[in-house]
Design a protein around this motif. Structure first.
Motif, PDB file in Angstrom:
ATOM      1  N   ASP A 121     -27.527 -36.100 -21.106  1.00 22.34           N
ATOM      2  CA  ASP A 121     -28.387 -36.715 -20.097  1.00 22.34           C
ATOM      3  C   ASP A 121     -28.029 -38.192 -19.957  1.00 22.34           C
ATOM      4  OD1 ASP A 121     -30.363 -37.085 -18.237  1.00 22.34           O
ATOM      5  OD2 ASP A 121     -31.959 -37.380 -19.712  1.00 22.34           O
ATOM      6  N   ALA A 263     -26.390 -30.844 -29.421  1.00 25.34           N
ATOM      7  CA  ALA A 263     -27.240 -31.453 -30.450  1.00 25.34           C
ATOM      8  C   ALA A 263     -26.747 -32.859 -30.794  1.00 25.34           C
ATOM      9  CB  ALA A 263     -27.257 -30.578 -31.706  1.00 25.34           C
ATOM     10  N   TYR A 264     -25.431 -33.008 -30.971  1.00 25.01           N
ATOM     11  CA  TYR A 264     -24.874 -34.331 -31.276  1.00 25.01           C
ATOM     12  C   TYR A 264     -25.125 -35.303 -30.123  1.00 25.01           C
ATOM     13  CZ  TYR A 264     -22.235 -31.708 -34.843  1.00 25.01           C
ATOM     14  OH  TYR A 264     -21.884 -30.903 -35.894  1.00 25.01           O
ATOM     15  N   LYS A 266     -27.654 -35.465 -28.275  1.00 27.17           N
ATOM     16  CA  LYS A 266     -29.039 -35.935 -28.342  1.00 27.17           C
ATOM     17  C   LYS A 266     -29.124 -37.250 -29.118  1.00 27.17           C
ATOM     18  CE  LYS A 266     -30.813 -32.280 -26.288  1.00 27.17           C
ATOM     19  NZ  LYS A 266     -31.414 -32.367 -24.936  1.00 27.17           N
ATOM     20  N   LEU A 267     -28.112 -37.507 -29.957  1.00 28.61           N
ATOM     21  CA  LEU A 267     -28.088 -38.743 -30.743  1.00 28.61           C
ATOM     22  C   LEU A 267     -27.459 -39.896 -29.978  1.00 28.61           C
ATOM     23  CD1 LEU A 267     -26.983 -37.148 -34.133  1.00 28.61           C
ATOM     24  CD2 LEU A 267     -29.273 -37.975 -33.544  1.00 28.61           C
ATOM     25  N   PHE A 407     -29.977 -28.849 -34.479  1.00 23.15           N
ATOM     26  CA  PHE A 407     -31.052 -29.405 -33.664  1.00 23.15           C
ATOM     27  C   PHE A 407     -32.182 -29.976 -34.527  1.00 23.15           C
ATOM     28  CE2 PHE A 407     -28.889 -27.087 -30.349  1.00 23.15           C
ATOM     29  CZ  PHE A 407     -29.072 -27.907 -29.247  1.00 23.15           C
ATOM     30  N   ALA A 410     -30.737 -33.379 -35.531  1.00 15.38           N
ATOM     31  CA  ALA A 410     -30.608 -34.344 -34.438  1.00 15.38           C
ATOM     32  C   ALA A 410     -31.942 -34.726 -33.810  1.00 15.38           C
ATOM     33  CB  ALA A 410     -29.683 -33.768 -33.368  1.00 15.38           C
ATOM     34  N   MET A 411     -32.849 -33.757 -33.640  1.00 13.24           N
ATOM     35  CA  MET A 411     -34.067 -34.002 -32.870  1.00 13.24           C
ATOM     36  C   MET A 411     -35.311 -34.231 -33.733  1.00 13.24           C
ATOM     37  SD  MET A 411     -33.490 -31.328 -29.704  1.00 13.24           S
ATOM     38  CE  MET A 411     -34.817 -32.049 -28.748  1.00 13.24           C
ATOM     39  N   LEU A 412     -35.390 -33.551 -34.873  1.00 12.31           N
ATOM     40  CA  LEU A 412     -36.579 -33.707 -35.719  1.00 12.31           C
ATOM     41  C   LEU A 412     -36.368 -34.779 -36.796  1.00 12.31           C
ATOM     42  CD1 LEU A 412     -37.747 -29.986 -36.175  1.00 12.31           C
ATOM     43  CD2 LEU A 412     -38.527 -31.691 -34.524  1.00 12.31           C
ATOM     44  N   ASP A 414     -33.718 -36.871 -36.855  1.00 12.34           N
ATOM     45  CA  ASP A 414     -33.102 -38.041 -36.221  1.00 12.34           C
ATOM     46  C   ASP A 414     -32.198 -38.805 -37.186  1.00 12.34           C
ATOM     47  OD1 ASP A 414     -32.560 -39.723 -34.073  1.00 12.34           O
ATOM     48  OD2 ASP A 414     -34.184 -41.108 -34.581  1.00 12.34           O
TER      49      ASP A 414
END
Length: 449
Positions: A121, A263-264, A266-267, A407, A410-412, A414
């Protein structure tokens, strides 16, 4: 050890593995040169090309699954010296690979931005990646056809031909990329679009040289259209019964790798760029592993095809021992030389450099288990015809263990990308635990022809 005294085994293994390793080295060098050139354009361009190539990665591994499955048949038919059946399998592999190529080309041409939005994104990364994807996708179909013939050549004892073809592709890709990326010979500098155009031209040159090499020598694979399309419904069913697990495994596994990339991403852009850089470096280290695994597939398949199942089992043990030695040596080198390898890339800011350095160390520390699993699944299990079990291992470990962990990290949690990579490597440990007893059991030895 008996392994190191078996001159026949080593001679056969090296005759197959070294040309394949050299071919993979050349192919990986193409990616390395591309990344080196693009790195001078900044981390946004690195991230864009890296993510756009995830779509190609997904596609080429499905194609690899088709041709890896065909190599199982070709290896056993080669052991029987059944030339008509080899040509029949090749024709079916080319047809299926081309069909998949048409689908992926159409999707990339029509929906490049949608593909990039799924992966990340970041508007600028999406824009640059879409431009790259739209151009390079035209090369997908010729790449598939070249790949099918390349695998068949290696499996029928002609690994030097695809190696030489890869060398030609490397030179043409490097030259055209340099010209188009930086605007040489009076042409405008095209940046990332130039990288895509250079790759496209080199792929068409590659398929032309491949077909010329096959048909000018009039060897085993120089089949006419009728021979290539001589398969019937029963043959296709028998082919798919053995190869569909390989195709499904490669598709599911490669899609899992794409999920890791998401997933990567997202970082952030930096993490994405670091993964692209370090994967490019690790691919250079992996060339010998691919040579070993492919030699294992061919030699074990040939032994089973000729009815020598006891020798096939001995070969399997030899290859697994070699995989441990190779993985330990290469992993140690990779983990201890990140500062040396990263010097190749220009324009990296200090933060990106440091993340890439730590990621390379983690990759090196986990390299041995990846080598063991690659040789065990691609080499022993597939070479022996045990494709369904290999599929279960690949799909189960990636989707039940690896993707959720990626995930979560990466997301929880971080946590940094190199720590996420370390956590994801747990799926490789699970594979080791499952592969060892399967090989010992000899249940993987299946004569499919």
């Amino acid at each position: 050890m008996k392994l190191f005294k078996d001159k026949i085994f080593f001679k056969s293994m090296l005759a197959i593995a070294l040309p394949i390793a050299l071919q993979n080295l050349i192919t990986s060098s193409v990616n390395m040169v591309d990344t080196l050139m693009i790195s001078s354009l900044g981390q946004t361009s690195i991230a864009a090309v890296g993510l756009a190539n995830q779509f190609f990665f997904f596609y080429i591994l499905i194609t690899f699954g088709i041709n890896s499955g065909s190599s199982i048949f070709i290896a056993q038919y080669w052991g029987k010296k059944d030339i008509p059946s080899i040509r029949k399998v090749l024709g079916l592999a080319v047809s299926l690979s081309s069909l998949v190529g048409v689908i992926f080309t159409a999707v990339a041409l029509v929906f490049p931005q949608l593909i990039m939005r799924i992966l990340i994104d970041e508007p600028e990364v999406i824009r640059i990646g879409s431009d790259y994807l739209r151009i390079v996708s035209i090369s997908y179909i010729p790449t598939a056809i070249s790949f099918a013939f390349s695998v068949a050549l290696r499996t029928t004892g002609k690994p030097k031909i695809p190696m030489k073809i890869s060398a030609i592709s490397f030179v043409t890709n490097t030259v055209f990329n340099y010209i188009f990326i930086f605007g040489k010979l009076g042409l405008p500098a095209m940046g990332v679009k130039g990288a895509a155009l250079g790759t496209l031209i080199s792929r068409f040159i590659e398929i032309g040289v491949t077909l010329y090499a096959v048909y000018s020598t009039k060897g085993v694979l120089a089949a006419n259209i009728k021979e290539l399309l001589s398969w019937n419904k029963d043959f296709v069913k028998r082919y798919l019964k053995t190869t569909y697990p390989v195709i499904l495994a490669e598709a599911a596994w490669s899609l899992g790798q794409v999920m890791y990339s998401i997933a990567y991403a997202k970082l952030g852009e930096e993490a994405t760029a670091a993964v692209q850089i370090t994967n490019t470096i690790q691919n250079i280290f992996f060339v010998l592993v691919r040579g070993l695994a492919n030699a294992c597939t061919v030699m074990i398949g040939s032994k089973i095809g000729s009815g020598d199942e006891d020798e096939a089992f001995e070969y399997a043990k030899n290859f697994m021992v070699l995989s441990i030695i190779l993985g330990l040596v290469l992993g140690t080198i990779q983990a201890t030389t990140p500062n040396l390898t990263l010097k190749l890339f220009s324009g990296l800011d200090q933060s990106l450099y440091e993340v890439s350095r730590k990621l390379l160390i983690i990759m090196g520390m986990t390299f041995i288990i990846r080598v063991f699993n690659s040789t065990g699944i691609v080499g022993v299990l597939r070479g022996g015809g045990d494709t369904t079990f290999g599929m279960i291992i690949d799909i189960g470990s990636v989707w039940i263990v690896g993707v959720p962990l990626a995930f979560i990290g990466a997301m929880l949690l971080d946590i940094p990308v190199y720590m996420v990579y370390a956590i994801v490597s747990i799926e490789e440990l699970i594979k080791v635990i499952v592969i060892i007893p399967r090989i010992i059991s000899k249940k993987w030895i299946k004569n499919i022809t």
